[in-house]
Design a protein around this motif. Structure first.
Motif, PDB file in Angstrom:
ATOM      1  N   GLN A   6       0.835  -1.196   0.000  1.00 51.60           N
ATOM      2  CA  GLN A   6       0.000   0.000   0.000  1.00 51.60           C
ATOM      3  C   GLN A   6       0.872   1.249   0.000  1.00 51.60           C
ATOM      4  O   GLN A   6       1.878   1.312   0.699  1.00 51.60           O
ATOM      5  CB  GLN A   6      -0.922  -0.005   1.206  1.00 51.60           C
ATOM      6  CG  GLN A   6      -1.927  -1.124   1.135  1.00 51.60           C
ATOM      7  CD  GLN A   6      -3.008  -0.975   2.188  1.00 51.60           C
ATOM      8  OE1 GLN A   6      -3.029  -0.030   2.933  1.00 51.60           O
ATOM      9  NE2 GLN A   6      -3.897  -1.933   2.224  1.00 51.60           N
ATOM     10  N   ASN A   7       0.452   2.207  -0.772  1.00 52.07           N
ATOM     11  CA  ASN A   7       1.153   3.479  -0.856  1.00 52.07           C
ATOM     12  C   ASN A   7       0.615   4.383   0.244  1.00 52.07           C
ATOM     13  O   ASN A   7      -0.543   4.790   0.213  1.00 52.07           O
ATOM     14  CB  ASN A   7       0.923   4.094  -2.237  1.00 52.07           C
ATOM     15  CG  ASN A   7       1.614   5.424  -2.411  1.00 52.07           C
ATOM     16  OD1 ASN A   7       2.253   5.930  -1.489  1.00 52.07           O
ATOM     17  ND2 ASN A   7       1.496   5.995  -3.588  1.00 52.07           N
ATOM     18  N   GLY A   9       1.105   7.345   0.695  1.00 48.35           N
ATOM     19  CA  GLY A   9       0.871   8.706   0.238  1.00 48.35           C
ATOM     20  C   GLY A   9      -0.462   8.918  -0.447  1.00 48.35           C
ATOM     21  O   GLY A   9      -0.797  10.039  -0.816  1.00 48.35           O
ATOM     22  N   TRP A  10      -1.258   7.862  -0.622  1.00 40.14           N
ATOM     23  CA  TRP A  10      -2.494   8.032  -1.392  1.00 40.14           C
ATOM     24  C   TRP A  10      -3.476   9.004  -0.759  1.00 40.14           C
ATOM     25  O   TRP A  10      -4.099   9.761  -1.496  1.00 40.14           O
ATOM     26  CB  TRP A  10      -3.160   6.696  -1.721  1.00 40.14           C
ATOM     27  CG  TRP A  10      -3.889   6.041  -0.594  1.00 40.14           C
ATOM     28  CD1 TRP A  10      -3.436   5.071   0.221  1.00 40.14           C
ATOM     29  CD2 TRP A  10      -5.236   6.313  -0.165  1.00 40.14           C
ATOM     30  NE1 TRP A  10      -4.395   4.722   1.135  1.00 40.14           N
ATOM     31  CE2 TRP A  10      -5.500   5.466   0.923  1.00 40.14           C
ATOM     32  CE3 TRP A  10      -6.221   7.196  -0.597  1.00 40.14           C
ATOM     33  CZ2 TRP A  10      -6.712   5.478   1.601  1.00 40.14           C
ATOM     34  CZ3 TRP A  10      -7.442   7.210   0.082  1.00 40.14           C
ATOM     35  CH2 TRP A  10      -7.670   6.350   1.164  1.00 40.14           C
ATOM     36  N   PRO A  11      -3.643   9.043   0.576  1.00 38.41           N
ATOM     37  CA  PRO A  11      -4.590  10.051   1.098  1.00 38.41           C
ATOM     38  C   PRO A  11      -4.155  11.479   0.759  1.00 38.41           C
ATOM     39  O   PRO A  11      -4.983  12.309   0.399  1.00 38.41           O
ATOM     40  CB  PRO A  11      -4.592   9.814   2.606  1.00 38.41           C
ATOM     41  CG  PRO A  11      -4.135   8.400   2.769  1.00 38.41           C
ATOM     42  CD  PRO A  11      -3.155   8.179   1.650  1.00 38.41           C
ATOM     43  N   ASP A  13      -2.414  12.364  -1.801  1.00 36.63           N
ATOM     44  CA  ASP A  13      -2.647  12.554  -3.237  1.00 36.63           C
ATOM     45  C   ASP A  13      -4.108  12.888  -3.519  1.00 36.63           C
ATOM     46  O   ASP A  13      -4.414  13.765  -4.328  1.00 36.63           O
ATOM     47  CB  ASP A  13      -2.260  11.302  -4.033  1.00 36.63           C
ATOM     48  CG  ASP A  13      -0.765  11.025  -4.015  1.00 36.63           C
ATOM     49  OD1 ASP A  13       0.006  11.946  -3.658  1.00 36.63           O
ATOM     50  OD2 ASP A  13      -0.386   9.892  -4.342  1.00 36.63           O
ATOM     51  N   ARG A  14      -5.017  12.187  -2.875  1.00 38.85           N
ATOM     52  CA  ARG A  14      -6.451  12.440  -3.082  1.00 38.85           C
ATOM     53  C   ARG A  14      -6.834  13.825  -2.572  1.00 38.85           C
ATOM     54  O   ARG A  14      -7.630  14.534  -3.197  1.00 38.85           O
ATOM     55  CB  ARG A  14      -7.326  11.394  -2.370  1.00 38.85           C
ATOM     56  CG  ARG A  14      -7.149   9.952  -2.831  1.00 38.85           C
ATOM     57  CD  ARG A  14      -7.457   9.661  -4.283  1.00 38.85           C
ATOM     58  NE  ARG A  14      -6.475  10.014  -5.260  1.00 38.85           N
ATOM     59  CZ  ARG A  14      -5.356   9.337  -5.562  1.00 38.85           C
ATOM     60  NH1 ARG A  14      -5.084   8.231  -4.943  1.00 38.85           N
ATOM     61  NH2 ARG A  14      -4.518   9.775  -6.473  1.00 38.85           N
ATOM     62  N   GLU A  17      -5.648  16.346  -5.114  1.00 37.44           N
ATOM     63  CA  GLU A  17      -6.536  16.366  -6.281  1.00 37.44           C
ATOM     64  C   GLU A  17      -7.835  17.090  -5.965  1.00 37.44           C
ATOM     65  O   GLU A  17      -8.326  17.880  -6.778  1.00 37.44           O
ATOM     66  CB  GLU A  17      -6.833  14.941  -6.730  1.00 37.44           C
ATOM     67  CG  GLU A  17      -5.651  14.241  -7.356  1.00 37.44           C
ATOM     68  CD  GLU A  17      -5.902  12.769  -7.619  1.00 37.44           C
ATOM     69  OE1 GLU A  17      -6.924  12.225  -7.137  1.00 37.44           O
ATOM     70  OE2 GLU A  17      -5.073  12.159  -8.310  1.00 37.44           O
ATOM     71  N   HIS A  43     -11.887  14.509   5.094  1.00 43.77           N
ATOM     72  CA  HIS A  43     -10.458  14.353   5.359  1.00 43.77           C
ATOM     73  C   HIS A  43      -9.653  15.647   5.326  1.00 43.77           C
ATOM     74  O   HIS A  43      -8.415  15.584   5.338  1.00 43.77           O
ATOM     75  CB  HIS A  43      -9.851  13.377   4.341  1.00 43.77           C
ATOM     76  CG  HIS A  43     -10.540  12.062   4.290  1.00 43.77           C
ATOM     77  ND1 HIS A  43     -10.456  11.122   5.288  1.00 43.77           N
ATOM     78  CD2 HIS A  43     -11.364  11.528   3.358  1.00 43.77           C
ATOM     79  CE1 HIS A  43     -11.174  10.058   4.976  1.00 43.77           C
ATOM     80  NE2 HIS A  43     -11.744  10.291   3.811  1.00 43.77           N
TER      81      HIS A  43
END
Length: 79
Positions: A6-7, A9-11, A13-14, A17, A43
């Motif tokens: 799992q990355n 950093g995805w939260p 990144d979202r 965006e 979030h």
């Protein structure tokens, strides 16, 4: 079963965006703006950011017609 790393950093990144969509609302659909607002409401980093996103959701919802809103809301309730 293959483990997919799992990355972490995805939260972030979202959130980035979502903030980009909100920063340029004139060039995005109401649907995409609504999604971005929902991400920020849930979030966002600060209470002010979450509150602003909630206010924008109210504005976006007020722009759509009553019949369309009822159709969309009933469609979500059925899911």
């Amino acid at each position: 079963m293959t483990h997919i790393p799992q990355n972490a950093g995805w939260p972030a990144d979202r959130l980035a965006e979502a903030r980009a969509v909100i920063a340029d609302v004139a060039h995005h659909s109401d649907h995409l703006i609504r999604l971005a607002c929902n991400v920020l409401v849930a979030h966002g980093d600060t209470a002010a950011e979450r509150k602003d996103a909630q206010r924008l959701l109210v504005v976006i919802d007020a722009r759509r017609g009553v019949a369309r809103a009822q159709r969309e809301d009933s469609g979500r309730a059925a899911q």
